[in-house]
Write an enzyme that holds these catalytic residues in place. Structure first.
Site, short mmCIF file in Angstrom:
data_model
loop_
_atom_site.label_atom_id
_atom_site.label_comp_id
_atom_site.label_asym_id
_atom_site.label_seq_id
_atom_site.Cartn_x
_atom_site.Cartn_y
_atom_site.Cartn_z
CG HIS A 164 -15.21 44.86 19.86
ND1 HIS A 164 -15.71 45.15 18.99
CD2 HIS A 164 -14.97 43.45 19.94
CE1 HIS A 164 -16.33 44.62 18.57
NE2 HIS A 164 -16.26 43.81 19.08
CB CYS A 180 -21.18 46.89 17.85
SG CYS A 180 -23.12 46.68 17.72
NE ARG A 204 -21.43 38.50 12.14
CZ ARG A 204 -21.31 38.41 13.76
NH1 ARG A 204 -21.67 39.51 13.47
NH2 ARG A 204 -21.47 38.14 15.14
CG ASP A 205 -17.92 41.20 14.20
OD1 ASP A 205 -19.13 42.45 14.45
OD2 ASP A 205 -18.38 41.45 15.26
CG ASN A 230 -14.15 42.07 15.66
OD1 ASN A 230 -15.13 42.29 16.68
ND2 ASN A 230 -14.71 42.72 14.80
CG HIS A 284 -16.69 38.34 20.02
ND1 HIS A 284 -16.96 38.03 18.54
CD2 HIS A 284 -16.35 40.24 19.48
CE1 HIS A 284 -17.03 39.40 17.51
NE2 HIS A 284 -17.18 40.33 18.35
#
Length: 309
Positions: A219, A250, A24-25, A259, A217
């Site tokens: 990055h 993003c 997804r991300d 990420n 989370h």
């Protein structure tokens, strides 16, 4: 050498949960549309590699994230009642409607700790986002669906600069108080450093939020993701978001690069003797495979090292 030497630190957690966000991300920021069959195979390969949670897609309007326009078709081909949860991101009640119609059992909402990012990412204001999320969480829980909350811009915002810790805690508590079982704290543009991580986690503890309700989370924009992960481990955090091969970013914050790579995280955890259940060689092969489909090498140092030659 395919695995690191193990040197166990008894002060660290015995086991962690890796919340895989690559499908997804990781894919939402791609410039081209990826075939449904490729996405499905990615999810299946991540599951086979032992990832305990694989976030599958997002029920966001295709106008905003065209790369995930086939979310319904993808979810329809997954085993939603098997051992591996396949959460989906839902931005609002319309997204929740689609998720419930698809039979999902886990959803995630995505909030912002800052005003500007709420406007750019959610088409909302900082305050109005909570009113938008409240019926989403309430209806999901009424339907027996678990809700996770993401909070973005927890360390810095490209428009507003450093984000005050008290503001992050206040926003995070509001999402948890709605009924989210877990709050994922996002370093969306990768500007966090180790002591900043410690200070933020200490502030949540002081506010009465148990560490077992928090996830991180990170990055890797400035190469700090693993260092920050280690700092969070030392504070007792046991859930970490990561993306296979370091995919993602993003689409609404151009300074948000990839990420934390799942393989890089797993390599470090292996060296620390912390259990996670992931087959590192299988995962690295999966990330090399998806990188080939995307037409570029994996940004993960561990993937490159394990698949070289």
């Amino acid at each position: 050498m395919s695995l690191p030497a193990v040197h166990r630190d008894p002060s660290l957690p015995d086991r962690v949960t890796i919340y895989e966000v690559g499908a997804r991300d990781g894919l939402q920021n791609e410039s081209g549309v990826i075939p449904l069959e490729t996405k499905l195979e990615l999810v299946q390969r991540l599951t086979a590699a032992g990832l305990p949670i694989v976030e599958a897609t997002s029920f966001v309007h295709p106008k905003w994230v065209p790369q995930l326009a086939d979310a319904g078709d993808l979810v329809a081909r997954l085993d939603l009642h098997g051992a591996t949860p396949y959460p989906v991101l839902v931005p609002n009640e319309r997204g929740l409607d689609r998720a419930l119609d698809a039979g999902v059992t886990h959803v995630a909402i995505f909030g912002s700790a800052t005003e500007t990012f709420a406007q750019k990412n959610l088409n909302s204001t900082y305050e109005a986002q909570f009113a938008m999320f409240e019926p989403v969480v309430r209806r999901a829980l009424e339907a027996g669906v678990q809700v996770r909350a993401y909070l973005s811009m927890c360390f810095g915002d490209p428009w507003e600069g450093e984000v005050v810790i008290d503001r992050v805690v206040a926003a995070g508590k509001r999402l948890l108080d709605m009924g989210a079982y877990e709050l994922s704290l996002g370093d969306t543009i990768g500007v966090g450093t180790a002591h900043h991580v410690e200070a933020l986690l200490d502030a949540f503890t002081a506010a009465g939020v148990a560490t077992d309700r928090l996830a991180m989370h990170f990055h890797d924009t400035y190469g700090q993701a693993l260092t920050n992960t280690y700092a969070a481990l030392r504070k007792g955090v046991t859930t970490f978001d990561a993306s296979a091969g370091g995919l993602g970013g993003c689409p609404y914050a151009k300074s948000a690069t990839g990420n934390l790579a799942t393989e890089d995280l797993v390599w470090m955890l292996d060296g620390l003797g912390i259990a996670h259940g992931v087959d590192l060689p299988a995962l690295a092969q999966t990330s090399a495979w998806i990188a080939q489909h995307l037409g570029r090498p994996s940004p993960s140092a561990v993937v490159r090292a394990l698949t070289a030659g």
